[in-house]
Design an enzyme around this catalytic site. Structure first.
Site, PDB file in Angstrom:
ATOM      1  CD  GLU A 175      -8.048  -4.344   3.729  1.00 11.36           C
ATOM      2  OE1 GLU A 175      -9.080  -4.205   4.440  1.00 11.36           O
ATOM      3  OE2 GLU A 175      -7.012  -3.677   3.909  1.00 11.36           O
TER       4      GLU A 175
ATOM      5  CG  ASN B 124      -7.758  -4.143  -1.958  1.00 14.38           C
ATOM      6  OD1 ASN B 124      -8.662  -3.298  -2.012  1.00 14.38           O
ATOM      7  ND2 ASN B 124      -7.909  -5.309  -1.356  1.00 14.38           N
TER       8      ASN B 124
ATOM      9  CG  HIS C 158      -3.557  -6.888   5.633  1.00 12.02           C
ATOM     10  ND1 HIS C 158      -3.053  -5.874   6.385  1.00 12.02           N
ATOM     11  CD2 HIS C 158      -4.808  -6.469   5.285  1.00 12.02           C
ATOM     12  CE1 HIS C 158      -3.926  -4.887   6.466  1.00 12.02           C
ATOM     13  NE2 HIS C 158      -4.999  -5.229   5.803  1.00 12.02           N
ATOM     14  NE  ARG C 159      -5.706  -4.531   9.814  1.00 18.03           N
ATOM     15  CZ  ARG C 159      -4.468  -4.208  10.124  1.00 18.03           C
ATOM     16  NH1 ARG C 159      -3.711  -5.046  10.792  1.00 18.03           N
ATOM     17  NH2 ARG C 159      -3.958  -3.045   9.779  1.00 18.03           N
TER      18      ARG C 159
ATOM     19  CG  ASP D 293      -2.121  -0.964   0.961  1.00 18.53           C
ATOM     20  OD1 ASP D 293      -2.010  -1.789   0.032  1.00 18.53           O
ATOM     21  OD2 ASP D 293      -3.117  -0.891   1.696  1.00 18.53           O
TER      22      ASP D 293
ATOM     23  CE  LYS E 141      -4.953  -3.606   2.412  1.00 18.64           C
ATOM     24  NZ  LYS E 141      -4.963  -2.714   1.275  1.00 18.64           N
TER      25      LYS E 141
ATOM     26  CG  ASP F 129      -8.410  -2.144  10.726  1.00 15.33           C
ATOM     27  OD1 ASP F 129      -9.529  -2.432  10.272  1.00 15.33           O
ATOM     28  OD2 ASP F 129      -7.664  -1.293  10.230  1.00 15.33           O
TER      29      ASP F 129
END
Ligand SMILES: Nc1ncnc2c1ncn2[C@@H]1O[C@H](COP(=O)(O)OP(=O)(O)O)[C@@H](O)[C@H]1O
Ligand SMILES: Nc1ccn([C@@H]2O[C@H](COP(=O)(O)OP(=O)(O)O)[C@@H](O)[C@H]2O)c(=O)n1
Length: 665
Positions: free
Chosen positions: A351, A94, A397-398, A52, A425, A323
């Site tokens: 995402e 993204n 990613h998370r 990113d 990311k 998040d």
């Protein structure tokens, strides 16, 4: 970074040590944009290097901003509010933190621009921001579905902008729209510019980060509650000179959770962010404490240890930590009752639809999960109900990072993370960092033994690559020992056994990107000749030499796993390995392969001499008294005389799959 299709995490039992976290994505991309818009040069320290931030940097460069990079430090020569390029097509990947503020900046600055991204980006709403900018007089078209990227931006003269009425923007879908306006409206603040938030503002802590960073760049926004924000007339971005990026507090959540789950000793030290961080997700600490974690903090560090065990169930309005709250959903598996995370509707437009995704993947592990438009409830998972799951990561990613915590499951099952590369990311080295601080119950090893030129090395390298595992070419250790023996002026025979063993013991050897480096010299080619192979075979028959190389070989067994090739990997070095392959091919085939291999390297030789050498080596390797070449009792035999390399790889990967518990999911 792992680019294998999946990464298997073996079961972990404890965590300890020190973690240094990468910079925050939210802070990195805000600082990059502000530095690019500001007057003067900004030196940015500890910038996150990730997909990113790369998207943002590429876009800024395309817009004419000069960026000089030295490691994690960047010097950005600001544009002082003036674009050098007025026409561009920009790829946003993204990266919401690039897409939203750049849309606002380019719409205000004037020019012809097209902004597009990966397919998921084209499903992430941007209509509320476009509506706000359109009210102002900006001209933006949707190139695909109304309300979503890709977008085309048309130029508008600054005096056509309606700055005298408050700009209204919705705050209840994503706070990034408000952030985008706050970051960019100073560009046109010839008079006081006011923003009014419509609906309840979510994710306020991210707005605090925005206001905090704007202040560092000379813009003091006036705030009335969380409803009205005014950018004073005459505001102008000024570079602060040097600025440091805090480590990412959301990334810290995985390690805070790790400490809570598994740091039973001294605790886990996390560096780069402390409890007084400007990032909202740092409040994850409160939730972790509520679940039982013991957390200490200093200005730029945290120390986390296990407190209550099992963890205590939690019922939390997680709107302030959207998040990091995903991490709580996985911690909930280890709690003493059902845990509920509420007010998390924003998960649905991230995402991926994170409520659906988390529920689906937690269920794959065996958990009972309830979910609704804006909540998720996760029930604890008793040992008997855990299943070995292949966790889908949805290019998110998370999800990949928080599901790694499932590897502490009491059933001691491995966890398969699909597409582990998605962590790039925000935290490209997440798994490497994790592996440094966890203690596994076991590290898987695949052994590939067999005679010379059967294709062991070729096969082992590819299998290791497909699984993201380390690779041990044990033959190279004997080859290097043979070379060192010759260089010491010794004959590689039993008369010199003690001295050769001492040489083997003291080898200063490194494996760097496929090269074998002895005492700083690249000896990769020198050890590949047939003469070197013969010397290797001779020193390898000496028991003291084998003993000297034992611990060196075992040290290659590191997370997430190892593929080892040689003669005695399965019989002596890793006898407990869950998969042992004994690879053979006819002597004629092997001689032919080696012949072609050597010729292609420019080493001249004849087929006949090769075949004779190879048979002599087979005979010595098979008949020596210590660790002779022979299949382990539980080895699977693979004669690849009639197989291509790709077929051999597929066969071994199939066998590996057979001994894994993942079939059901
Ligand atoms: N299944 C196979 N079919 C054909 N050639 C192969 C096969 N496996 C390996 N080779 C070739 O044989 C040569 C020797 O393989 P290598 O992996 O170096 O063997 P080893 O490590 O067992 O000595 C290489 O050039 C390789 O490309
Ligand atoms: N685990 C091992 C690996 C190699 N070796 C010895 O080291 C020599 C060179 O090994 P290698 O794997 O590089 O040889 P090739 O199979 O590539 O010809 C072999 O001939 C064996 O004698 C061993 O004894 N034990």
């Amino acid at each position: 970074m792992y680019s294998s299709p999946f990464l298997d995490l073996p079961p972990f039992r404890a965590a300890t040590g020190v973690v240094r976290l990468p910079g925050s994505k939210s802070i990195s991309n805000r600082i990059l944009l502000l530095a690019a818009l500001a007057a003067g040069t900004t030196t940015v320290h500890d910038l996150l290097d990730s997909d990113d931030t790369r998207v943002m940097l590429d876009a800024l460069r395309a817009l004419g901003c000069e960026v000089a990079q030295e490691g994690a430090t960047l010097r950005i020569h600001g544009l002082d509010g003036q674009l050098r390029t007025r026409q561009a097509s920009l790829f946003m990947g993204n990266a919401g933190t690039a897409m939203r503020p750049l849309t606002a900046a380019l719409a205000l600055l004037g020019g012809d621009f097209e902004l597009h991204g990966v397919p998921r980006m084209h499903e992430r709403p941007i209509g509320d921001l476009v509506d706000a900018l359109t009210q102002l007089g900006c001209r933006i078209d949707y190139l695909g579905n109304p309300g979503y990227p890709p977008l085309r931006i048309h130029p508008v003269p600054p005096d056509m902008l309606a700055l005298d009425v408050p700009i209204r923007v919705r705050g209840d879908v994503s706070s990034q729209f408000l952030t985008a306006l706050l970051l960019t409206l100073p560009l046109v603040a010839t008079r006081d510019v006011t923003i009014e938030v419509v609906g309840e503002l979510i994710s306020r802590p991210y707005i605090e980060i925005t206001l905090n960073l704007l202040a560092r760049f000379g813009i003091d926004v006036r705030r009335e509650d969380w409803q009205r924000f005014t950018i004073p007339a005459g505001s102008r971005y000024r570079s602060p000179g040097d600025i440091h990026v805090e480590a990412d507090a959301s990334s810290a959540s995985y390690f805070i959770a790790l400490g809570a789950l598994a740091a039973t000793g001294d605790g886990l030290r996390i560096e780069g962010v402390g409890a007084t961080s400007i990032q909202g997700d740092i409040r994850f600490i409160e939730a972790a404490r509520e679940m039982g974690a013991q957390v200490e903090s200093g200005p730029n560090w945290l120390r986390v240890a296990r407190g209550a065990w099992p963890l205590k169930a939690i019922d939390l309005d997680a709107n302030h930590i959207p998040d990091a709250a995903m991490t709580l959903a996985v911690m909930a598996l280890y709690a003493d009752g059902p845990s509920t995370l509420r007010n998390i509707a924003s998960w649905r437009v991230k995402e991926t639809d994170r409520i659906d995704a988390m529920a689906a993947e937690l269920r794959k592990l065996g958990a009972a999960v309830e979910d609704g438009p804006d909540f998720i409830r996760v029930h604890p998972l008793p040992a008997a109900n855990w299943r070995a799951a292949s966790v889908e990561t949805y290019d998110d990613h998370r999800i990949a990072m928080c599901f790694s915590l499932a590897a502490f499951n009491p059933a001691a099952l491995p966890v398969r993370i699909l597409d582990p590369h998605c962590v790039a990311k925000t935290f490209p080295d997440y798994f490497e960092t994790l592996f440094e601080v966890v203690e596994p119950l076991d590290i898987p090893v695949i052994c590939i033994d067999g005679p010379t030129a059967s294709g062991k090395g070729t096969l082992a390298v590819e299998v290791a690559h497909a699984l993201g595992y380390h690779y041990l070419d044990s033959g190279s250790l004997y080859r290097v020992t043979g070379l060192a023996t010759r260089r010491a002026g010794l004959e590689p025979d039993a008369a010199n056994e003690g001295r050769i063993a001492a040489l083997a013991h003291g080898l200063s050897l490194q494996f760097i990107k496929g090269q074998v480096v002895l005492d700083g010299e690249d000896v990769s080619d020198a050890i590949r000749t047939e003469a070197a192979g013969m010397d290797a075979s001779r020193v390898s028959a000496l028991p003291a030499v084998r003993e000297a190389l034992l611990s060196l070989q075992k040290r290659f067994r590191r997370l997430p796993g190892l593929v080892a090739d040689g003669r005695d990997m399965g019989t002596v070095i890793f006898p407990e390995a869950p998969l042992k392959v004994f690879l053979t091919a006819s002597a004629a085939q092997r001689a032919d392969r080696r012949h072609k291999q050597l010729i292609s390297k420019g080493i001249s030789t004849t087929l006949d001499s090769l075949r004779a050498d190879l048979e002599a080596r087979d005979a010595r390797d098979s008949s020596r008294s210590v660790a002779p070449l022979k299949p382990a009792r539980d080895a699977r035999r693979l004669d690849n005389s009639q197989l291509s390399i790709a077929q051999s790889i597929e066969q071994v990967l199939d066998w590996w799959q057979d001994v894994q518990p993942f079939k059901a999911s």
